[in-house]
Design a protein around this motif. Sequence first.
Motif, mmCIF file in Angstrom:
data_model
loop_
_atom_site.group_PDB
_atom_site.id
_atom_site.type_symbol
_atom_site.label_atom_id
_atom_site.label_comp_id
_atom_site.label_asym_id
_atom_site.label_seq_id
_atom_site.Cartn_x
_atom_site.Cartn_y
_atom_site.Cartn_z
ATOM 1 N N VAL A 1 79.808 3.761 49.877
ATOM 2 C CA VAL A 1 79.272 3.834 51.236
ATOM 3 C C VAL A 1 78.497 5.137 51.406
ATOM 4 C CG1 VAL A 1 79.816 3.752 53.699
ATOM 5 C CG2 VAL A 1 81.250 2.512 52.064
ATOM 6 N N GLU A 2 77.208 5.032 51.749
ATOM 7 C CA GLU A 2 76.368 6.204 51.933
ATOM 8 C C GLU A 2 75.946 6.398 53.385
ATOM 9 O OE1 GLU A 2 73.091 5.592 49.340
ATOM 10 O OE2 GLU A 2 74.275 5.810 47.504
ATOM 11 N N GLU A 3 75.774 5.316 54.096
ATOM 12 C CA GLU A 3 75.336 5.373 55.493
ATOM 13 C C GLU A 3 76.129 4.354 56.299
ATOM 14 O OE1 GLU A 3 71.211 4.930 58.134
ATOM 15 O OE2 GLU A 3 71.365 4.011 56.147
ATOM 16 N N LEU A 4 76.477 4.727 57.531
ATOM 17 C CA LEU A 4 77.262 3.858 58.389
ATOM 18 C C LEU A 4 76.650 3.846 59.780
ATOM 19 C CD1 LEU A 4 79.828 2.121 58.714
ATOM 20 C CD2 LEU A 4 81.087 4.221 59.188
ATOM 21 N N VAL A 5 76.334 2.654 60.283
ATOM 22 C CA VAL A 5 75.761 2.495 61.615
ATOM 23 C C VAL A 5 76.705 1.606 62.424
ATOM 24 C CG1 VAL A 5 73.787 1.723 62.967
ATOM 25 C CG2 VAL A 5 73.426 2.712 60.688
ATOM 26 N N LEU A 6 77.216 2.132 63.543
ATOM 27 C CA LEU A 6 78.204 1.426 64.355
ATOM 28 C C LEU A 6 77.586 0.983 65.671
ATOM 29 C CD1 LEU A 6 81.262 3.799 63.759
ATOM 30 C CD2 LEU A 6 80.577 1.772 62.454
ATOM 31 N N PRO A 7 77.970 -0.185 66.178
ATOM 32 C CA PRO A 7 77.341 -0.741 67.378
ATOM 33 C C PRO A 7 77.940 -0.192 68.666
ATOM 34 C CG PRO A 7 78.956 -2.285 66.563
ATOM 35 C CD PRO A 7 78.933 -1.139 65.580
ATOM 36 N N ASP B 1 74.619 -3.021 48.918
ATOM 37 C CA ASP B 1 73.938 -1.913 49.587
ATOM 38 C C ASP B 1 74.944 -0.861 50.022
ATOM 39 O OD1 ASP B 1 72.156 -0.299 50.843
ATOM 40 O OD2 ASP B 1 71.342 -1.823 52.171
ATOM 41 N N GLY B 2 74.571 0.420 49.887
ATOM 42 C CA GLY B 2 75.434 1.499 50.349
ATOM 43 C C GLY B 2 75.299 1.787 51.831
ATOM 44 N N SER B 3 74.365 1.086 52.494
ATOM 45 C CA SER B 3 74.178 1.260 53.926
ATOM 46 C C SER B 3 74.902 0.138 54.657
ATOM 47 C CB SER B 3 72.682 1.225 54.261
ATOM 48 O OG SER B 3 72.477 1.342 55.653
ATOM 49 N N VAL B 4 75.901 0.500 55.453
ATOM 50 C CA VAL B 4 76.706 -0.474 56.189
ATOM 51 C C VAL B 4 76.267 -0.444 57.651
ATOM 52 C CG1 VAL B 4 79.033 -1.144 56.905
ATOM 53 C CG2 VAL B 4 78.648 -0.203 54.606
ATOM 54 N N MET C 1 74.446 -8.079 53.384
ATOM 55 C CA MET C 1 75.847 -7.720 53.574
ATOM 56 C C MET C 1 76.590 -8.857 54.269
ATOM 57 S SD MET C 1 77.494 -4.433 55.562
ATOM 58 C CE MET C 1 77.142 -5.071 57.196
ATOM 59 N N LYS C 2 77.798 -9.160 53.792
ATOM 60 C CA LYS C 2 78.656 -10.165 54.398
ATOM 61 C C LYS C 2 79.908 -9.502 54.965
ATOM 62 C CE LYS C 2 77.147 -13.914 51.347
ATOM 63 N NZ LYS C 2 77.584 -14.967 50.382
ATOM 64 N N LEU C 3 80.407 -10.050 56.059
ATOM 65 C CA LEU C 3 81.544 -9.457 56.749
ATOM 66 C C LEU C 3 82.682 -10.456 56.849
ATOM 67 C CD1 LEU C 3 79.598 -7.759 59.692
ATOM 68 C CD2 LEU C 3 80.407 -6.664 57.596
ATOM 69 N N LEU C 4 83.879 -9.987 56.547
ATOM 70 C CA LEU C 4 85.094 -10.751 56.783
ATOM 71 C C LEU C 4 85.684 -10.251 58.091
ATOM 72 C CD1 LEU C 4 87.329 -12.722 55.830
ATOM 73 C CD2 LEU C 4 88.398 -10.770 54.676
ATOM 74 N N TYR C 5 85.883 -11.151 59.033
ATOM 75 C CA TYR C 5 86.340 -10.728 60.350
ATOM 76 C C TYR C 5 87.373 -11.695 60.909
ATOM 77 C CZ TYR C 5 82.782 -14.160 61.743
ATOM 78 O OH TYR C 5 82.038 -15.296 61.865
ATOM 79 N N GLU C 6 88.085 -11.208 61.920
ATOM 80 C CA GLU C 6 89.076 -12.005 62.630
ATOM 81 C C GLU C 6 88.761 -11.963 64.117
ATOM 82 O OE1 GLU C 6 92.916 -10.464 61.788
ATOM 83 O OE2 GLU C 6 92.955 -11.168 59.689
ATOM 84 N N GLU C 7 89.059 -13.043 64.790
ATOM 85 C CA GLU C 7 88.864 -13.082 66.232
ATOM 86 C C GLU C 7 90.079 -12.471 66.923
ATOM 87 O OE1 GLU C 7 87.711 -16.234 69.815
ATOM 88 O OE2 GLU C 7 87.442 -16.780 67.685
ATOM 89 N N THR C 8 89.817 -11.544 67.841
ATOM 90 C CA THR C 8 90.876 -10.896 68.600
ATOM 91 C C THR C 8 90.625 -11.125 70.088
ATOM 92 O OG1 THR C 8 89.660 -8.797 68.686
ATOM 93 C CG2 THR C 8 91.171 -9.119 66.831
ATOM 94 N N LEU C 9 91.450 -10.524 70.906
ATOM 95 C CA LEU C 9 91.305 -10.688 72.342
ATOM 96 C C LEU C 9 89.971 -10.092 72.800
ATOM 97 C CD1 LEU C 9 92.678 -11.644 74.955
ATOM 98 C CD2 LEU C 9 93.606 -9.328 75.213
ATOM 99 N N GLY C 10 89.062 -10.926 73.211
ATOM 100 C CA GLY C 10 87.793 -10.461 73.765
ATOM 101 C C GLY C 10 86.722 -10.140 72.767
ATOM 102 N N GLY C 11 86.972 -10.338 71.468
ATOM 103 C CA GLY C 11 85.940 -10.014 70.486
ATOM 104 C C GLY C 11 86.392 -10.211 69.060
ATOM 105 N N LEU C 12 85.754 -9.446 68.141
ATOM 106 C CA LEU C 12 86.011 -9.587 66.714
ATOM 107 C C LEU C 12 86.475 -8.282 66.104
ATOM 108 C CD1 LEU C 12 82.827 -11.632 65.692
ATOM 109 C CD2 LEU C 12 85.091 -12.535 66.250
ATOM 110 N N SER C 13 87.263 -8.390 65.038
ATOM 111 C CA SER C 13 87.719 -7.243 64.262
ATOM 112 C C SER C 13 87.199 -7.408 62.838
ATOM 113 C CB SER C 13 89.249 -7.159 64.265
ATOM 114 O OG SER C 13 89.695 -6.150 63.377
#
Length: 313
Positions: free
Chosen positions: A68-74, A21-24, A1-13
């Motif tokens: 999307v079948e499964e989602l795991v968030l940090p 894969d259907g598991s994110v 899986m590849k992620l497109l992200y932007e840098e924000t104040l104090g972290g990433l979006s």
Amino acid sequence: MKLLYEETLGGLSIQRCYGLDGSVVVPERINGLPVKELAGYVLSETVRGRDKPPAEFAGEPEIKGGQVEELVLPVSLERVGAYGFYNCYGLRTMAFHSTTLDWGAGVFTGCTGIKRLDIRVHEGSRSCLKEILTELRQTLVVDYRDEQGRMLAKLIFPEYFEESVENTPARIITREMHGCGHMYRYCFEETRFKVGEYDRLFRQVQIQESEALAVRLALYRLFWPWGLSGDAGNVYWEYVKNHVKAAAMGLLEREETEILFWLARERRMDEMALEEMVTAAAQMEDAQSAAALMDTKYRRFGAAKAVKRSFEL
């Protein structure tokens, strides 16, 4: 899986996800920076006016909607933007931390397929569980864990829905609530889950829900007895003993054999209850489980007594 992200104040979006894969699984950090946010519409099925992906993502399929079948968030995640999971009708399970507090408007719109939530609760801080349960009206199984991931309880929250009923002569529209799931979603003091309130609602489940759901809820509370009082435990045991065949069939169907054989070994299950469990396994055509249950029955109660018969000619 590849992620497109932007840098924000104090972290990433995280802006978009790409892959097959259907598991994110959203990482906690990328290049040393914490992932703080999922942008609005990040996994949405359709978004008008969405920019084309950068050249490095050209040809990569976007993960979105029904895929999307499964989602795991940090644990680092603080915010999910508006309509982040809009129309992700294929999403079945979501794992997250209670400390993700900012959930945008309509995040779960169209997520009718979610059946299981896995939450790690961080004591001493606010929790998002109540908010999420309120957004999802279907029957949910919640794996309730501590901060380290140890299972505390497996909880069932029944479904509920509202219906508008028109009284035409009086020109009055009233709202009727169906199912006891809305009461289960009030088992909170502010954002803190109150397990005692949850257990006190079991009488409502017996009346309003199916035998299969009620006995499953009772078994989960007995097998993971976190916060379970003696009185509530007796109520659950009484129900299980009176519906032991349905309990066994449900456990076999879900392949929850650990709970099945724990139940068979429990001193509250008498010989007749074990016989019902064996019958359930036979009806489910599960010869291996039936044999194991018969062995447990023999170890606990011995061989069946021979019945003397007399014949007259």
